[in-house]
Design an enzyme around this catalytic site. Structure first.
Site, PDB file in Angstrom:
ATOM      1  N   CYS A 113     -31.997  13.393  19.222  1.00 16.08           N
ATOM      2  CA  CYS A 113     -31.544  12.246  20.029  1.00 16.08           C
ATOM      3  C   CYS A 113     -31.441  10.956  19.220  1.00 16.08           C
ATOM      4  CB  CYS A 113     -32.464  12.041  21.226  1.00 16.08           C
ATOM      5  SG  CYS A 113     -32.461  13.446  22.334  1.00 16.08           S
ATOM      6  N   HIS A 249     -31.466   4.823  24.010  1.00 15.18           N
ATOM      7  CA  HIS A 249     -31.148   6.237  24.238  1.00 15.18           C
ATOM      8  C   HIS A 249     -31.408   6.551  25.707  1.00 15.18           C
ATOM      9  CE1 HIS A 249     -31.038  10.489  24.162  1.00 15.18           C
ATOM     10  NE2 HIS A 249     -32.337  10.649  24.260  1.00 15.18           N
ATOM     11  N   ASN A 279     -28.856  13.095  29.736  1.00 14.80           N
ATOM     12  CA  ASN A 279     -29.241  12.903  28.332  1.00 14.80           C
ATOM     13  C   ASN A 279     -28.216  13.605  27.439  1.00 14.80           C
ATOM     14  OD1 ASN A 279     -30.393  12.949  25.795  1.00 14.80           O
ATOM     15  ND2 ASN A 279     -32.423  13.553  26.484  1.00 14.80           N
TER      16      ASN A 279
END
Ligand code: UT7
Length: 322
Positions: A113, A249, A279
């Protein structure tokens, strides 16, 4: 002094949308649980013919049009991805060929990520040291390909998408600071526990799926955002008020809210797209950035802070004059 400045932004989301209601039909979950625990309402998912390279290419073409640059201008391509099309060549090389760019370095960065922040940090160093003048920094993911649709603990969390920034050498302020970190100690808390070298036999189905201890990852993510906040504030000599927009994020709305609180950022100055995109790992920051630029919230001259946390664990941040 040479800065790396964001000259253009583009993003791409696959057409297919999977809502929480759709997931209710596939597994023992509910729209209410997903919204309350994560803030997610829907996610985009690639079709059989789309791949990380194809959606990364679409985002890159939009960013290049926005920056008004052509293939001949590009002298560096970095893709942050945990879901490359092939083991090799790099997805960056596949995008390079499809763009008609010749000869420049093109490689992938695997930082889960945090992939986009890692790629941005590296491209910034290339530009500041004269190694490149116009770089494509892409975050692109097809996480649906490594999602176990029978595991409600992870399947509801992820989505597909791609975003790209064109970074250009400039005398005007651009990227002000970047920080990247990792701590391999926590490998087993969030991983795809198989691969080319260790093999695929230990997985239930012979396929590669995300496995996560959600609760433990959640706690580490919140703690780490605290560290990121301290490090960034030290850079800014404590003046968090200088940051116009926090673009974190997008993993979970509760993590985003906790991170904003640690930073002392009011939620009106936080860009959150986790409700619409879920996500998307390395793609989430450039996707959120592109949305906020397109809808007019982020304007030229604004100071932005990006922050990411992901498997590894990896984490990082960037402060950018847009
Ligand atoms: O990108 C960076 C990496 N990823 C992250 O940052 C994600 C970090 N983790 C999280 O976002 C959260 O931990 C989750 C959203 C994954 C889970 O939220 P939680 O509040 O930590 O829930 P939990 O794992 O403690 O589970 C609570 C309950 C459990 O039931 P019991 O044991 O209390 O009866 C789970 O079985 O919720 C159950 N549960 C679900 N129920 C309905 C877990 N997933 C689901 C689901 N639908 N999809």
């Amino acid at each position: 002094m040479t800065y790396a400045r964001i000259a253009g932004i583009g993003s791409f989301l696959p057409e297919k949308v999977v809502t929480n209601k759709d997931l209710e039909k596939m597994m023992d979950t509910s729209d209410e649980w997903i919204r309350e625990r994560t803030g997610i309402k829907r996610r985009h998912v690639v079709s059989d013919s789309e791949t990380t390279a194809s959606i990364g290419l679409a985002a890159a073409e939009r960013a290049m049009a926005d920056a008004k640059v052509g293939p001949a201008d590009i002298d560096l391509i970095i893709v942050g991805t945990a879901t490359p099309d092939k083991v090799f060549p790099a997805t960056a090389c596949m995008i390079q060929r499809r763009l008609g760019v010749k000869g420049c370095p093109a490689f992938d960065v695997q930082a889960a990520c945090s992939g986009f922040i890692y790629a941005l940090d590296i491209a910034n160093r290339f530009i500041k040291t004269g190694g490149a003048t116009t770089a494509l920094v892409i975050g692109a993911e097809t996480l649906s390909r490594i999602t176990n649709w029978e595991d409600r603990g992870t399947a509801v969390l992820f989505g597909d998408g791609a975003g790209c920034v064109v970074l250009q050498a400039s005398d005007e302020a651009g990227i002000i600071s970047t920080h990247i970190h990792a701590d391999g100690e926590y490998e087993d808390l969030l991983h795809v526990p198989c691969g080319i070298s260790i093999g695929y036999d230990q997985t239930r189905s012979g396929r590669a799926f995300i496995e996560m201890n959600g609760n433990a990852v959640f706690k580490r993510a919140v703690e780490t955002f605290d560290k990121i906040a301290r490090e960034t504030m030290a850079d800014l000599e404590g003046e968090i008020g200088d940051i116009d927009w926090f673009v974190p994020h997008q993993a979970n709305m509760r993590i985003i809210t906790a991170a904003a609180r640690k930073l002392g950022m009011p939620m009106e100055r936080v860009i959150a797209t986790v409700d619409e995109h879920a996500n998307t790992s390395g793609a989430s920051i450039p996707l959120a950035l592109d949305q906020a630029v397109r809808d007019g919230r982020i304007k030229r001259g604004d100071t932005l802070m990006f922050a990411a946390f992901g498997a590894g664990f990896t984490w990082g941040s960037a402060v950018v004059k847009y």
